[in-house]
Design a protein around this motif. Structure first.
Motif, short mmCIF file in Angstrom:
data_model
loop_
_atom_site.label_atom_id
_atom_site.label_comp_id
_atom_site.label_asym_id
_atom_site.label_seq_id
_atom_site.Cartn_x
_atom_site.Cartn_y
_atom_site.Cartn_z
N ALA A 49 0.84 -1.21 0.00
CA ALA A 49 0.00 0.00 0.00
C ALA A 49 0.87 1.26 0.00
O ALA A 49 0.55 2.24 -0.68
N ALA A 50 1.97 1.24 0.75
CA ALA A 50 2.88 2.40 0.77
C ALA A 50 3.53 2.59 -0.59
O ALA A 50 3.66 3.73 -1.08
N LEU A 51 3.93 1.50 -1.24
CA LEU A 51 4.50 1.59 -2.59
C LEU A 51 3.47 2.13 -3.56
O LEU A 51 3.77 3.00 -4.39
N ASN A 52 2.23 1.66 -3.46
CA ASN A 52 1.17 2.15 -4.34
C ASN A 52 0.95 3.66 -4.12
O ASN A 52 0.80 4.41 -5.09
N ALA A 53 0.94 4.09 -2.88
CA ALA A 53 0.77 5.52 -2.58
C ALA A 53 1.90 6.34 -3.19
O ALA A 53 1.68 7.40 -3.78
N ALA A 54 3.14 5.84 -3.07
CA ALA A 54 4.27 6.54 -3.67
C ALA A 54 4.15 6.58 -5.19
O ALA A 54 4.50 7.58 -5.82
N GLY A 55 3.63 5.51 -5.78
CA GLY A 55 3.43 5.49 -7.23
C GLY A 55 2.41 6.51 -7.68
O GLY A 55 2.58 7.16 -8.72
N ALA A 80 10.07 11.17 9.72
CA ALA A 80 9.04 11.91 10.45
C ALA A 80 7.69 11.48 9.88
O ALA A 80 7.43 11.66 8.68
N ASP A 81 6.87 10.90 10.72
CA ASP A 81 5.56 10.39 10.30
C ASP A 81 4.55 11.54 10.29
O ASP A 81 4.34 12.20 11.30
N HIS A 82 3.92 11.77 9.13
CA HIS A 82 2.90 12.82 9.02
C HIS A 82 1.52 12.31 9.44
O HIS A 82 0.55 13.05 9.39
N ARG A 83 1.45 11.04 9.81
CA ARG A 83 0.24 10.41 10.33
C ARG A 83 -0.95 10.46 9.37
O ARG A 83 -2.09 10.54 9.78
N GLY A 84 -0.65 10.40 8.08
CA GLY A 84 -1.70 10.40 7.07
C GLY A 84 -2.14 8.99 6.72
O GLY A 84 -1.42 8.02 6.94
N PRO A 85 -3.32 8.86 6.13
CA PRO A 85 -3.85 7.54 5.80
C PRO A 85 -3.10 6.82 4.68
O PRO A 85 -3.28 5.62 4.49
N LEU A 125 -3.49 13.69 -2.98
CA LEU A 125 -3.29 12.24 -3.12
C LEU A 125 -4.57 11.46 -2.86
O LEU A 125 -4.91 10.56 -3.64
N GLU A 126 -5.28 11.77 -1.81
CA GLU A 126 -6.51 11.04 -1.48
C GLU A 126 -7.55 11.13 -2.59
O GLU A 126 -8.33 10.21 -2.79
N GLN A 127 -7.56 12.23 -3.32
CA GLN A 127 -8.50 12.39 -4.44
C GLN A 127 -7.96 11.76 -5.72
O GLN A 127 -8.72 11.29 -6.56
N ALA A 128 -6.65 11.73 -5.87
CA ALA A 128 -6.04 11.19 -7.09
C ALA A 128 -6.34 9.71 -7.27
O ALA A 128 -6.50 9.24 -8.39
N TYR A 129 -6.42 8.97 -6.15
CA TYR A 129 -6.72 7.53 -6.25
C TYR A 129 -8.01 7.27 -7.04
O TYR A 129 -8.13 6.26 -7.70
N ASP A 130 -8.98 8.17 -6.92
CA ASP A 130 -10.30 7.96 -7.50
C ASP A 130 -10.43 8.46 -8.94
O ASP A 130 -11.50 8.28 -9.54
N LEU A 131 -9.42 9.08 -9.47
CA LEU A 131 -9.49 9.57 -10.84
C LEU A 131 -9.51 8.40 -11.82
O LEU A 131 -8.72 7.45 -11.67
N PRO A 132 -10.38 8.43 -12.81
CA PRO A 132 -10.46 7.30 -13.76
C PRO A 132 -9.12 6.96 -14.42
O PRO A 132 -8.79 5.77 -14.57
N ALA A 133 -8.34 7.96 -14.81
CA ALA A 133 -7.07 7.68 -15.48
C ALA A 133 -6.07 7.01 -14.52
O ALA A 133 -5.29 6.15 -14.93
N VAL A 134 -6.10 7.39 -13.25
CA VAL A 134 -5.21 6.78 -12.25
C VAL A 134 -5.65 5.34 -11.98
O VAL A 134 -4.83 4.43 -11.90
N ALA A 135 -6.96 5.14 -11.84
CA ALA A 135 -7.48 3.78 -11.63
C ALA A 135 -7.16 2.88 -12.83
O ALA A 135 -6.78 1.71 -12.65
N ALA A 136 -7.28 3.41 -14.03
CA ALA A 136 -6.96 2.63 -15.23
C ALA A 136 -5.48 2.24 -15.26
O ALA A 136 -5.14 1.10 -15.61
N LEU A 137 -4.61 3.17 -14.88
CA LEU A 137 -3.18 2.87 -14.82
C LEU A 137 -2.91 1.77 -13.80
O LEU A 137 -2.20 0.80 -14.08
N ALA A 138 -3.50 1.90 -12.62
CA ALA A 138 -3.28 0.91 -11.56
C ALA A 138 -3.82 -0.47 -11.96
O ALA A 138 -3.22 -1.49 -11.63
N ASP A 139 -4.93 -0.49 -12.66
CA ASP A 139 -5.52 -1.77 -13.08
C ASP A 139 -4.71 -2.47 -14.17
O ASP A 139 -4.65 -3.69 -14.21
N ALA A 140 -4.08 -1.69 -15.04
CA ALA A 140 -3.41 -2.27 -16.20
C ALA A 140 -1.91 -2.45 -16.05
O ALA A 140 -1.31 -3.28 -16.74
#
Length: 155
Positions: A49-55, A80-85, A125-140
């Motif tokens: 999940a951390a790698l995916n977030a960095a991607g 330093a942990d920013h304590r984000g999801p 970042l939290e909104q980028a996960y839901d973008l169709p183009a980002v989801a398509a990249l992650a799926d393919a």
């Protein structure tokens, strides 16, 4: 602690060549990320999940057709942990000797990476996960593993 640091190729090459930036943004399997995903402390999915977030973070402002994420083993005192999801952290004093592997897109992913970067640049970042183009990249296309010695081939 393993941290995943998205960097443009030029900054990664500078790090390899001896530049030591004062601080870099990255992602790690922090307690906050594990809580957000309901993972146990020993669950290996935290690192994925951390790698995916960095991607996804690597898409913001990306120039070119290939994301690059450095996987580095660092001392807890360097983080330093920013304590984000999404496991947001700041890494200080990172050296190339701490880089254990690289993750990058394969060349055929170029059009999907360009589309996702165009959609995600400037988006939280939290909104980028839901973008169709980002989801398509992650799926393919998964980020592929490379040895640190292969950096020049990824440029």
């Amino acid at each position: 602690m393993m941290v995943y640091v998205p960097l443009p190729h030029t900054r990664a090459a500078a790090l390899r060549d001896g530049d030591t930036p004062s601080a870099l943004a990255g992602h790690a399997a922090t307690a906050s990320l594990r809580r957000a995903l309901d993972l146990t402390p020993d669950d290996e999915e935290g690192d994925y999940a951390a790698l995916n977030a960095a991607g996804v973070a690597a898409l913001d402002g990306l120039v070119g057709e290939r994301r690059l994420v450095l996987a580095a083993e660092v001392a807890d005192a360097q983080v330093a942990d920013h304590r984000g999801p999404s496991g947001e952290v700041e890494v200080t004093g990172l050296t190339w000797a701490q880089v254990r592997s690289l993750f990058a897109d394969e060349e055929v992913a170029g059009p999907a990476v360009r589309a996702a970067a165009g959609a995600a640049s400037g988006v939280a970042l939290e909104q980028a996960y839901d973008l169709p183009a980002v989801a398509a990249l992650a799926d393919a296309h998964d980020l592929l593993w490379f040895a640190p010695e292969e950096l020049d081939a990824l440029g």
